[in-house]
Write a protein that holds these residues in place. Structure first.
Motif, PDB file in Angstrom:
ATOM      1  N   MET A  24     -20.924  44.240  71.973  1.00  0.00           N
ATOM      2  CA  MET A  24     -21.724  43.596  70.929  1.00  0.00           C
ATOM      3  C   MET A  24     -20.970  42.475  70.225  1.00  0.00           C
ATOM      4  O   MET A  24     -21.569  41.518  69.749  1.00  0.00           O
ATOM      5  CB  MET A  24     -22.142  44.629  69.863  1.00  0.00           C
ATOM      6  CG  MET A  24     -23.037  45.734  70.364  1.00  0.00           C
ATOM      7  SD  MET A  24     -23.248  46.985  69.086  1.00  0.00           S
ATOM      8  CE  MET A  24     -23.668  45.987  67.684  1.00  0.00           C
ATOM      9  N   ASN A  25     -19.641  42.641  70.120  1.00  0.00           N
ATOM     10  CA  ASN A  25     -18.916  41.781  69.192  1.00  0.00           C
ATOM     11  C   ASN A  25     -17.477  41.602  69.663  1.00  0.00           C
ATOM     12  O   ASN A  25     -16.821  42.562  70.067  1.00  0.00           O
ATOM     13  CB  ASN A  25     -18.961  42.444  67.803  1.00  0.00           C
ATOM     14  CG  ASN A  25     -18.383  41.589  66.709  1.00  0.00           C
ATOM     15  OD1 ASN A  25     -17.224  41.220  66.759  1.00  0.00           O
ATOM     16  ND2 ASN A  25     -19.203  41.280  65.710  1.00  0.00           N
ATOM     17  N   PRO A  48     -17.959  45.851  56.085  1.00  0.00           N
ATOM     18  CA  PRO A  48     -18.056  47.278  55.737  1.00  0.00           C
ATOM     19  C   PRO A  48     -18.880  48.085  56.744  1.00  0.00           C
ATOM     20  O   PRO A  48     -18.508  49.214  57.091  1.00  0.00           O
ATOM     21  CB  PRO A  48     -18.717  47.260  54.357  1.00  0.00           C
ATOM     22  CG  PRO A  48     -18.291  45.954  53.765  1.00  0.00           C
ATOM     23  CD  PRO A  48     -18.244  45.000  54.910  1.00  0.00           C
ATOM     24  N   LEU A  49     -20.002  47.524  57.243  1.00  0.00           N
ATOM     25  CA  LEU A  49     -20.827  48.249  58.212  1.00  0.00           C
ATOM     26  C   LEU A  49     -20.083  48.408  59.537  1.00  0.00           C
ATOM     27  O   LEU A  49     -20.154  49.466  60.181  1.00  0.00           O
ATOM     28  CB  LEU A  49     -22.153  47.519  58.433  1.00  0.00           C
ATOM     29  CG  LEU A  49     -23.118  48.171  59.439  1.00  0.00           C
ATOM     30  CD1 LEU A  49     -23.448  49.606  59.042  1.00  0.00           C
ATOM     31  CD2 LEU A  49     -24.402  47.352  59.574  1.00  0.00           C
ATOM     32  N   GLN A  50     -19.350  47.376  59.943  1.00  0.00           N
ATOM     33  CA  GLN A  50     -18.575  47.472  61.183  1.00  0.00           C
ATOM     34  C   GLN A  50     -17.470  48.525  61.060  1.00  0.00           C
ATOM     35  O   GLN A  50     -17.163  49.238  62.016  1.00  0.00           O
ATOM     36  CB  GLN A  50     -17.984  46.104  61.521  1.00  0.00           C
ATOM     37  CG  GLN A  50     -19.009  45.081  61.985  1.00  0.00           C
ATOM     38  CD  GLN A  50     -18.433  43.683  62.121  1.00  0.00           C
ATOM     39  OE1 GLN A  50     -17.371  43.377  61.570  1.00  0.00           O
ATOM     40  NE2 GLN A  50     -19.146  42.809  62.836  1.00  0.00           N
ATOM     41  N   GLY A  99     -28.364  45.474  65.247  1.00  0.00           N
ATOM     42  CA  GLY A  99     -27.640  46.073  66.364  1.00  0.00           C
ATOM     43  C   GLY A  99     -26.495  46.953  65.891  1.00  0.00           C
ATOM     44  O   GLY A  99     -26.269  48.050  66.416  1.00  0.00           O
ATOM     45  N   GLU A 100     -25.762  46.480  64.873  1.00  0.00           N
ATOM     46  CA  GLU A 100     -24.647  47.271  64.335  1.00  0.00           C
ATOM     47  C   GLU A 100     -25.162  48.526  63.639  1.00  0.00           C
ATOM     48  O   GLU A 100     -24.548  49.598  63.723  1.00  0.00           O
ATOM     49  CB  GLU A 100     -23.822  46.420  63.371  1.00  0.00           C
ATOM     50  CG  GLU A 100     -23.049  45.298  64.070  1.00  0.00           C
ATOM     51  CD  GLU A 100     -22.360  44.365  63.088  1.00  0.00           C
ATOM     52  OE1 GLU A 100     -22.520  44.581  61.859  1.00  0.00           O
ATOM     53  OE2 GLU A 100     -21.683  43.423  63.529  1.00  0.00           O
ATOM     54  N   ASP A 118     -27.941  50.176  64.389  1.00  0.00           N
ATOM     55  CA  ASP A 118     -28.336  51.111  65.444  1.00  0.00           C
ATOM     56  C   ASP A 118     -27.110  51.774  66.073  1.00  0.00           C
ATOM     57  O   ASP A 118     -27.119  52.970  66.380  1.00  0.00           O
ATOM     58  CB  ASP A 118     -29.147  50.392  66.530  1.00  0.00           C
ATOM     59  CG  ASP A 118     -30.597  50.177  66.119  1.00  0.00           C
ATOM     60  OD1 ASP A 118     -31.018  50.814  65.141  1.00  0.00           O
ATOM     61  OD2 ASP A 118     -31.294  49.375  66.758  1.00  0.00           O
ATOM     62  N   ALA A 119     -26.058  50.990  66.261  1.00  0.00           N
ATOM     63  CA  ALA A 119     -24.832  51.551  66.840  1.00  0.00           C
ATOM     64  C   ALA A 119     -24.229  52.598  65.912  1.00  0.00           C
ATOM     65  O   ALA A 119     -23.710  53.630  66.371  1.00  0.00           O
ATOM     66  CB  ALA A 119     -23.823  50.435  67.105  1.00  0.00           C
ATOM     67  N   PHE A 120     -24.291  52.348  64.617  1.00  0.00           N
ATOM     68  CA  PHE A 120     -23.760  53.318  63.655  1.00  0.00           C
ATOM     69  C   PHE A 120     -24.590  54.601  63.629  1.00  0.00           C
ATOM     70  O   PHE A 120     -24.056  55.708  63.599  1.00  0.00           O
ATOM     71  CB  PHE A 120     -23.713  52.699  62.258  1.00  0.00           C
ATOM     72  CG  PHE A 120     -23.408  53.697  61.168  1.00  0.00           C
ATOM     73  CD1 PHE A 120     -22.184  54.355  61.131  1.00  0.00           C
ATOM     74  CD2 PHE A 120     -24.357  53.998  60.201  1.00  0.00           C
ATOM     75  CE1 PHE A 120     -21.904  55.291  60.148  1.00  0.00           C
ATOM     76  CE2 PHE A 120     -24.095  54.928  59.213  1.00  0.00           C
ATOM     77  CZ  PHE A 120     -22.861  55.578  59.183  1.00  0.00           C
ATOM     78  N   LEU A 121     -25.921  54.455  63.666  1.00  0.00           N
ATOM     79  CA  LEU A 121     -26.797  55.627  63.548  1.00  0.00           C
ATOM     80  C   LEU A 121     -26.880  56.432  64.841  1.00  0.00           C
ATOM     81  O   LEU A 121     -26.953  57.662  64.803  1.00  0.00           O
ATOM     82  CB  LEU A 121     -28.211  55.180  63.150  1.00  0.00           C
ATOM     83  CG  LEU A 121     -28.368  54.535  61.777  1.00  0.00           C
ATOM     84  CD1 LEU A 121     -29.819  54.162  61.535  1.00  0.00           C
ATOM     85  CD2 LEU A 121     -27.874  55.463  60.671  1.00  0.00           C
TER      86      LEU A 121
END
Length: 738
Positions: free
Chosen positions: A42-43, A84-86, A4-5, A7-10
């Motif tokens: 999401m979080n 790091p991804l967040q 999910g994270e 997809d949110a980034f891309l």
């Protein structure tokens, strides 16, 4: 890695609806705020970040304003709270232009620095890995030309007498085939250049390589091509693939140019001005190549300026200055040199008039007697460093001067605004996102409990509910009924030129809405198993899932770079404008972006005025003026002749509402809305002073190599010299890409 994270980034928030409330600060755009609100769902960590952001706006503004925020910790302790991804997701929301560099840092931390550093191209190593049966395919980027380096290697290996090369093009296939046959028998090196121009013949070469028997052990096949999807897979699978790029940066570019110049070149011309002109030409060569990396604000078309342009221009300068020296001329032939370099050599590649204007401006700024002015020293630029001419002397003088140049350059060195760097990184980030999305697997959940098919079906149903359609036979508008309404309003059975444009627009609109309604219904039926899933429907589903506009719709709509969510708002605004036009007559303020072919409406205005005032149509032109109006309701009435135009966006400059003229951009503000523009037809050419002739394009992608995209030219007032705005790439567009 959380799906999910990722997809949110891309993709960001691919929803069709606007955010429930506006951004709390003016400096965070609507798309970034919408993405942040989607992350909050999401979080809990993102929700806390949003609350801290709204409480502590000053700290977040200070972080936002940093030149490289990816190297500094997030405010309010969120650096440690987020993965790091967040943190990449947060960077997407606040500073998407820095995501490209943030991803490099992410990769270096995850798997190592070597994965983000380009390798040094070693032709000897490439040759060592090659065989007589494996061709070497060089995939070119603009400005790269490996022929010279291949010839140097050829000379080093003692193969110059056996080196053969040919530039492919129409009719060159048989000649290339003959060279390959000779090479396989006699052990020649064969270089096939520009293979992308003769892809049809490459299929024959593919078969020839498969059937090749016992070629000479010294035979080598070198090939150069630009990226193309049509390159035969059989050749690529057997070949050694090499990606070549030109030197990056002004210093490296000029170093590469002077590395191929020796003292004899400097001594070839006896004129005192030659060495300064040679250095100036090398600087120009580097500038026109480096400007290309800034995308459309640099050049509308990515021209392949390369070493041959410089070499021939250098010889021309030497020839003309030698003649001037022998004739003992008092003045240098600047006019001839500027024409030959700007219009013939470098200009010979330029196909766009606005790009030609940029090239001519560079020559005007770089070439003239001012190079040798002892009272006022000449500088190419003083942006962060004094880019000046070296003292006359031997070759070492010029090479040492180049080594003193900084390794990195601000866009201001090329005449662009420093904001162009943001545009460059923003475009690089968007391309990276598109490529990464295309690499994602299809059979995954989104991370939110819904499957891919569920998300696509939900999006399709949502869009279908927004498509305004009467029936699949008619579309949105029954043209017979609309025509009757228009005739009734006119009092005669003859439409005005503007009404003809309206009817043509509605005809195209109907085709689009019918296509949307049919394909969306078919896609949902395919998910229910009522019909088979065709390739077109599968592509439609993929586009809806990724938040892109489907290709099958793009063919029936005006050009746009918007994502699906933003485009749906644009789509409904178009419908509203058509509705109001039919109900109340021609609008007093036209939104050109809402027309499929905006040029046709502007032409209709001129025709209407010419009929009313008995002007000859072939002599009529139009002039423009920016008004003080910023809202459609502000103009008191519709113009008797001409129109008001809203919805234009200014790129490359700002607009001074007090002085009513162009001004330099504010930091980090790439695009600003222009006040309403007044367009008035005139009976002949109008001479205007103190204005900059500004191209108006459909999108920020500007004009392509085929000349598609230019709508008209607007006159914007300026109190600065027009060369400033030419080099800064100032233009107007009907649409932004947000």
């Amino acid at each position: 890695m959380n799906r999910g994270e990722l997809d949110a980034f891309l993709k960001g928030d691919t929803g069709l609806d606007a955010p429930p409330r506006d951004s709390p600060v003016s400096w965070l755009g609507a798309s970034g705020w919408k993405d942040l609100l989607a992350l909050c769902e999401m979080n809990d960590g993102f929700e806390q970040l949003r609350k801290d952001f709204e409480k502590n706006k000053e700290a977040w503004k200070a972080w936002y304003d940093l030149e490289a925020p990816e190297t500094v910790e997030l405010p309010d302790g969120h650096q440690e709270k987020l993965t790091p991804l967040q943190r990449l997701c947060v960077m997407r929301c606040f500073r998407p232009d820095r995501v490209y560099n943030a991803v490099k840092t992410y990769v270096m931390g995850a798997i190592g620095e070597k994965y983000v550093q380009p390798p040094v191209l070693d032709y000897g190593r490439i040759f060592a890995q090659s065989t007589e049966r494996s061709p070497m395919v060089f995939i070119l980027s603009p400005g790269a030309d490996p022929q010279g380096d291949i010839q140097l290697l050829c000379d080093e290996k003692g193969m110059m007498s056996k080196f053969r090369f040919i530039a492919l093009g129409q009719g060159q296939g048989p000649k290339a085939e003959e060279l390959i046959d000779q090479g396989t028998r006699s052990g020649h090196w064969v270089l096939l250049q520009n293979c992308h121009l003769l892809v049809s013949w490459l299929k024959m070469l593919e078969k020839k390589m498969e059937l090749m028997k016992a070629p000479h052990k010294d035979f080598r096949l070198w090939m150069t091509t630009e990226p193309t999807e049509r390159f035969p897979m059989g050749i690529l699978q057997k070949s050694l693939k090499v990606v070549t790029e030109p030197p990056d940066g002004l210093k490296l570019n000029m170093r590469a140019t002077f590395a191929k110049i020796d003292q004899s070149v400097l001594d070839a011309c006896p004129h005192d001005a030659f060495r300064a002109c040679l250095f100036t030409l090398a600087f120009l060569h580097a500038v026109v190549q480096e400007r290309r990396k800034y995308g459309k604000i640099g050049w509308n078309v990515a021209y392949d300026f390369n070493e041959s342009d410089f070499v021939i221009s250098r010889k021309l300068v030497s020839l003309y200055l030698t003649k001037s020296y022998e004739d003992d001329d008092e003045f240098l032939p600047w006019g001839s040199l500027k024409y030959l370099i700007g219009d013939a050599m470098y200009g010979g590649r330029v196909s766009d008039n606005m790009d030609r204007r940029v090239l001519v401006t560079y020559l005007s700024e770089y070439m003239g007697d001012f190079l040798f002015d002892t009272c006022q020293k000449f500088y190419f630029s003083q942006a962060g460093f004094a880019y000046d001419l070296p003292e006359p002397g031997p070759l070492e003088n010029y090479q040492k001067h180049i080594e003193r140049l900084p390794l990195t350059n601000s866009p201001a060195v090329f005449g662009l605004h420093p904001n162009a760097e943001i545009g460059f990184y923003s475009n690089a980030t968007k391309n990276m996102w598109v490529n990464l999305i295309s690499l994602q697997p299809r059979s995954v959940d989104s991370g939110g409990g819904l499957s891919r098919d569920d998300i696509i079906a939900g999006t399709a149903k949502d869009i279908e509910g927004k498509v305004p359609i009467e029936s699949l036979d008619i579309g949105s508008y029954d043209l017979m009924v609309v025509r009757s309404k228009l005739f009734e309003r006119n009092g005669v059975n003859t439409p005005t030129p503007a009404q003809v444009v309206l009817l043509q627009e509605l005809e195209r609109w109907n085709l689009l809405v019918i296509k949307m309604a049919v394909t969306l219904a078919d896609l949902q039926r395919a998910f229910r198993g009522e019909i088979g899933m065709s390739d077109d429907l599968d592509a439609l589903g993929g586009s809806l899932f990724n938040g892109f506009i489907p290709q099958m719709w793009k063919r029936l709509m005006p050009n746009t770079q918007k994502p699906l969510g933003s485009w749906m708002s644009h789509f409904l605004d178009r419908y509203t404008q058509y509705d109001l036009w039919i109900a109340h007559g021609e609008p007093k303020v036209i939104w050109l972006s809402g027309l499929h072919i905006p040029e046709s409406y502007l032409t209709a205005l001129v025709q209407t005025t010419c009929r009313a005032l008995n002007w000859p149509l072939d002599k009529a032109t139009s002039s423009t003026k920016v008004t003080e109006y910023t809202e459609s309701a502000m103009p008191p009435a519709k113009l008797e002749h001409g129109t008001y135009i809203k919805g234009l966006y200014l790129e490359g400059a700002g607009w001074d509402a007090e002085k009513m003229c162009l001004k330099r951009q504010e930091p980090k503000v790439l695009v600003v809305p222009l006040p309403i523009l007044e367009m008035i037809p005139s009976g002949g050419a109008v001479k205007l002073h103190g204005v900059f002739v500004t191209p108006v394009y459909v999108t920020q992608d500007r004009r392509n190599a085929m000349g598609v995209g230019l709508v008209f030219e607007a006159n914007l007032a300026t109190d600065e010299h027009t060369s400033l705005w030419v080099l800064q790439g100032v233009a107007l567009s009907l649409n932004t890409d947000a």
